[in-house]
Design an enzyme around this catalytic site. Structure first.
Site, PDB file in Angstrom:
ATOM      1  N   GLY A 100       9.145  -4.805  -8.706  1.00 11.37           N
ATOM      2  CA  GLY A 100      10.077  -3.769  -9.124  1.00 11.37           C
ATOM      3  C   GLY A 100      11.518  -4.164  -8.860  1.00 11.37           C
ATOM      4  O   GLY A 100      11.824  -4.837  -7.868  1.00 11.37           O
ATOM      5  N   GLY A 151       0.790  -1.221   0.000  1.00 11.25           N
ATOM      6  CA  GLY A 151       0.000   0.000   0.000  1.00 11.25           C
ATOM      7  C   GLY A 151       0.821   1.269   0.000  1.00 11.25           C
ATOM      8  O   GLY A 151       2.010   1.274  -0.300  1.00 11.25           O
ATOM      9  N   HIS A 186       2.423   4.601  -4.982  1.00  6.59           N
ATOM     10  CA  HIS A 186       3.066   5.711  -5.678  1.00  6.59           C
ATOM     11  C   HIS A 186       3.278   5.297  -7.134  1.00  6.59           C
ATOM     12  O   HIS A 186       2.826   4.222  -7.568  1.00  6.59           O
ATOM     13  CB  HIS A 186       4.384   6.106  -5.006  1.00  6.59           C
ATOM     14  CG  HIS A 186       5.332   4.971  -4.794  1.00  6.59           C
ATOM     15  ND1 HIS A 186       5.947   4.299  -5.830  1.00  6.59           N
ATOM     16  CD2 HIS A 186       5.766   4.365  -3.656  1.00  6.59           C
ATOM     17  CE1 HIS A 186       6.728   3.352  -5.355  1.00  6.59           C
ATOM     18  NE2 HIS A 186       6.638   3.359  -4.034  1.00  6.59           N
ATOM     19  N   ASP A 238      13.599  -3.749  -5.399  1.00  7.24           N
ATOM     20  CA  ASP A 238      13.653  -4.811  -4.394  1.00  7.24           C
ATOM     21  C   ASP A 238      14.315  -6.052  -4.992  1.00  7.24           C
ATOM     22  O   ASP A 238      13.751  -7.145  -4.990  1.00  7.24           O
ATOM     23  CB  ASP A 238      12.243  -5.129  -3.898  1.00  7.24           C
ATOM     24  CG  ASP A 238      11.593  -3.928  -3.233  1.00  7.24           C
ATOM     25  OD1 ASP A 238      12.223  -3.336  -2.340  1.00  7.24           O
ATOM     26  OD2 ASP A 238      10.465  -3.569  -3.609  1.00  7.24           O
ATOM     27  N   HIS A 269       4.484   1.727  -8.049  1.00  9.14           N
ATOM     28  CA  HIS A 269       3.461   0.681  -8.044  1.00  9.14           C
ATOM     29  C   HIS A 269       2.598   0.751  -9.300  1.00  9.14           C
ATOM     30  O   HIS A 269       2.263  -0.271  -9.906  1.00  9.14           O
ATOM     31  CB  HIS A 269       2.551   0.821  -6.823  1.00  9.14           C
ATOM     32  CG  HIS A 269       3.237   0.671  -5.511  1.00  9.14           C
ATOM     33  ND1 HIS A 269       3.432   1.731  -4.649  1.00  9.14           N
ATOM     34  CD2 HIS A 269       3.780  -0.409  -4.894  1.00  9.14           C
ATOM     35  CE1 HIS A 269       4.053   1.307  -3.565  1.00  9.14           C
ATOM     36  NE2 HIS A 269       4.283   0.014  -3.688  1.00  9.14           N
TER      37      HIS A 269
END
Length: 285
Positions: free
Chosen positions: A147, A31, A34, A150, A37
Site C-alpha cells: 500500500g 495481520g 482491514h 507505507d 489489506h
C-alpha cells in the site's frame, strides 16, 4: 483456503502451482486485517492466478520501546477475511519458523532511510528487508502487493528488489481511506473517540500541501508551515513527529519540483502513531 504454518509445506504448495504454470500474487501483512489489506488482495486476485497472504508480526522491525507485544492480533478474524477475499494460502508462521536460528548475516539498508520513519525507528527497515527477503524466497511470487501509505517502506523494498535481482514485480496500490479521509490502519483501534474524530486532519493537511505544490509553490518552509497550522487546529494529538517534503523515491531534499515528491506526516496520539503521505509526480507500478 489452506492455512499453512511451516516453511516446507508452503514451499511444496508453491511448487505445485509453479508446475501448473500459475502466476502467484503475494500480500505480506502483519495481520489484524482491514479493508486496506483486502484491497491489496483484490488486486492480486485480478492480476494473478493464485494468491498467498502472510500474517506475521515480525519482531526484528520493532524497536526496544515499540509495541511488538501489544500489536493487535486476531488470527480467526484474519482467516475469515482472507478466505472471504479469495486468498488461496494463508501463511501464518511462528517467530521460530521464520527465525529458527540466530542470524549469521545481516541486511542493512543504507539509502532512503536517513529521514522520517528510518530516522525515528532505528533498525526498523533492516528488519523489514530481512523478513521480506525470507518471504520472497519462500513464496517466489510473480507480483507482491504493497500500500502507498507505507511509501518509505515501498521505496526501501524497491531498492531491495533492484539490488538483489528478485524476480518479483512490486505493485503499489493507493491508500485505502475511511469516509472522512483517515488512512485505514491496524493502529486506528488505539485512538480514543476524540482522537479518532480529529485524526482525519492529517490527510486534510497533506492535501493542502499538494494543492500548494500543484499551484506552483516551491517555498518548502511555507508549505510545511501551512500543513503544520492545519494539523494544530486540532488538539488531541501529543505531537507532530514529522511533517516534511522529499524527493521520491530517493528521500533526499527536493531540487526538481517536476519530479517525484513525497509529502509525509507522522502524528503521535496517546496510544498510536499514525502515518500518511501524498505522492506527487509519481507513477505507480
Amino acid at each position: 483456503m489452506l492455512i499453512i504454518r511451516n516453511r516446507q509445506e508452503l514451499k511444496e504448495a508453491i511448487l505445485k502451482q509453479k508446475k501448473a504454470n500459475k502466476t502467484i500474487g503475494f500480500v505480506p501483512t502483519m495481520g489484524f486485517l482491514h479493508e486496506g489489506h483486502m484491497t491489496l488482495v483484490s488486486h492480486a486476485r485480478k492480476e494473478t492466478d493464485f494468491v498467498v497472504m502472510s500474517v506475521f508480526v515480525n519482531p526484528t522491525q520493532f524497536g526496544p520501546n515499540e509495541d511488538f507485544d501489544a500489536y493487535p492480533r486476531d488470527e480467526a478474524h484474519d482467516a475469515k477475511l482472507a478466505e472471504e477475499g479469495g486468498v488461496d494460502i494463508l501463511f501464518v508462521p511462528t517467530v521460530e519458523e521464520i527465525y529458527p536460528t540466530e542470524l549469521a548475516t545481516k541486511l542493512h539498508v543504507i539509502k532512503r532511510v536517513s529521514v522520517l520513519d528510518g530516522a525515528d525507528r532505528e533498525g526498523h527497515f533492516d528488519g523489514v528487508v530481512t523478513v521480506l527477503t525470507k518471504l520472497f524466497h519462500l513464496v517466489n511470487p510473480d507480483n507482491a502487493y504493497f500500500g502507498q501509505k507505507d511509501a518509505q517502506q515501498v521505496a526501501v523494498v524497491s531498492g531491495l528488489v533492484e539490488d538483489y535481482f528478485f524476480p518479483v514485480n512490486l505493485r503499489i496500490i493507493p491508500t485505502v481511506r475511511e469516509a472522512d479521509g483517515l488512512a485505514k490502519s491496524s493502529r486506528n483501534v488505539y485512538l480514543t473517540e476524540t482522537e479518532r474524530k480529529e485524526a482525519p486532519v492529517i490527510h486534510a493537511a497533506l492535501q493542502l500541501g499538494r494543492q500548494l505544490i500543484d499551484s506552483g509553490e516551491t517555498d518548502e518552509a511555507k508549505i510545511v508551515q501551512v500543513m503544520t497550522d492545519k494539523i494544530n487546529e486540532q488538539t488531541s494529538h501529543e505531537k507532530i513527529a514529522y511533517l516534511a517534503l522529499y524527493s521520491y523515491p530517493e528521500f533526499t531534499p527536493v531540487t526538481d519540483w517536476t519530479k517525484g515528491i513525497i509529502i509525509a506526516a507522522a502524528v503521535k496520539y496517546s496510544k498510536a502513531r499514525l502515518i500518511d503521505n501524498e505522492l506527487i509526480n509519481v507513477k505507480r507500478r
